[in-house]
Design an enzyme around this catalytic site. Structure first.
Site, short mmCIF file in Angstrom:
data_model
loop_
_atom_site.label_atom_id
_atom_site.label_comp_id
_atom_site.label_asym_id
_atom_site.label_seq_id
_atom_site.Cartn_x
_atom_site.Cartn_y
_atom_site.Cartn_z
N SER A 1 -0.83 4.72 6.82
CA SER A 1 -0.50 3.58 5.97
C SER A 1 -0.46 2.30 6.80
O SER A 1 -1.46 1.91 7.39
CB SER A 1 0.83 3.85 5.25
N ASP B 1 -5.00 6.51 -4.76
CA ASP B 1 -4.32 5.52 -3.92
C ASP B 1 -5.13 4.23 -3.98
O ASP B 1 -6.34 4.26 -3.75
CB ASP B 1 -4.25 6.06 -2.48
N HIS C 1 -0.74 8.55 -1.94
CA HIS C 1 -0.21 7.88 -0.77
C HIS C 1 1.09 8.55 -0.33
O HIS C 1 1.93 8.92 -1.16
CB HIS C 1 0.04 6.40 -1.08
#
Length: 316
Positions: free
Chosen positions: A157, A251, A281
């Site tokens: 991320s 995502d 995610h």
């Protein structure tokens, strides 16, 4: 057209989503930063699975000009490491730290036999861009100066963003990373097209969330042309280390990985993009409860392992 998550996402993954939401609600970005950190830390604690047998960890500090950067170093007992994996955690540049991804790093260490170094970089809004980048760069420079082992950068991320930013910055160094592995990274793609539209309301992360995190990290300044903030904004993708990007299909960030791979390939580099079907995610926390996530985490560990050995997987 919006995605149909009732078809894309399986029962195991829905159970993971519901458990996550019981700790970290979908509207978390409407809470104060202190509240977000509190619920995120409690959620990570609830998902913590412990260390594999034989993996040890030590906390240290890196001296960097006027600050000390906390790191956690992992090693596998009776292992002769072939490389070092430098790990940058996720959390939107706002939450997370050494504890949030503690077991993930321990398991990467166990799977690869590599030393793993996790970096507790400074968070926004107390420390705006480029603070997180500067801490990750300082950690890389410290590892490069104190070890002769090859270095693989890995992060998820926000950490994936920092991996790319550091790789771009140090690519011409004689101690440049041998490889980089990013898991569902946010790399600064156009938020009015592609997956940012199709998966605008995805479980676990929405396009609105991504805008919030970018605004918090930037402090309202326009960094859209700065590759340290938006790696996809770089005008040169040559000379980058061998790259593996593993995204989640459900995502808004998924297309960032595809675009990043394409830019490296166009510049003559080596890159793979895996878009994991039906995953969301944050699925690294589901690696012990969701079959798809378990398989994907094995691919992450394999990617780190092969790149650290100077090998190219061809496919994952």
């Amino acid at each position: 057209m919006s995605a149909d998550y009732s078809v894309l996402i399986d029962t195991e993954t829905w159970a993971f989503i519901e458990r996550t939401n019981s700790f970290y609600p979908p509207d978390a970005v409407d809470h104060t930063v202190a509240q977000q950190r509190d619920v995120y830390n409690r959620m990570c604690g609830a998902f913590f699975t412990g260390y594999p047998t034989g993996v040890l960890a030590m906390d240290r500090f890196i001296d960097a000009e006027d600050r000390k950067i906390p790191i956690r170093m992992y090693e596998k007992r009776d292992s002769d490491p072939e490389a070092i994996c430098l790990y940058f955690h996720g959390g939107g540049f706002v939450v997370g730290g050494l504890d949030s991804h503690d077991d993930v790093c321990a398991e990467i260490c166990d799977a690869t036999g590599f030393h793993v170094v996790s970096v507790d970089y400074r968070l926004a809004p107390e420390h705006l861009h480029p603070a997180s980048f500067e801490d990750c760069l300082a950690a890389f420079e410290h590892v490069a100066a104190t070890s002769s082992l090859p270095i693989v950068l890995c992060g998820d991320s926000a950490g994936g963003n920092l991996v790319a930013a550091v790789s771009h910055h140090v690519r011409h160094s004689n101690r440049a990373p041998i490889g980089q592995v990013m898991v569902y990274p946010g790399l600064g793609g156009a938020q009015d097209q592609g997956s940012y539209v199709t998966h605008a309301e995805a479980p676990m992360l929405t396009t609105r969330d991504t805008l919030y995190y970018a605004k918090i990290r930037s402090g309202g300044e326009d960094w859209s042309a700065d590759p340290r903030f938006v790696p996809l904004a770089d005008t040169d993708f040559s000379g980058l280390p061998d790259t593996i990007v593993i995204s989640a299909e459900c995502d808004p960030l998924s297309d960032d990985g595809r675009h990043y791979r394409d830019k490296i390939l166009a510049a003559g580099g080596k890159a793979i993009w895996n878009n994991e079907p039906g995953l969301v995610h944050g699925y690294l926390r589901a690696r012990h409860s969701v079959t798809r996530a378990r398989s994907s985490f094995r691919r992450v560990c394999t990617a780190v392992h092969l790149l650290g050995q100077g090998r190219w997987p061809g496919q994952l």
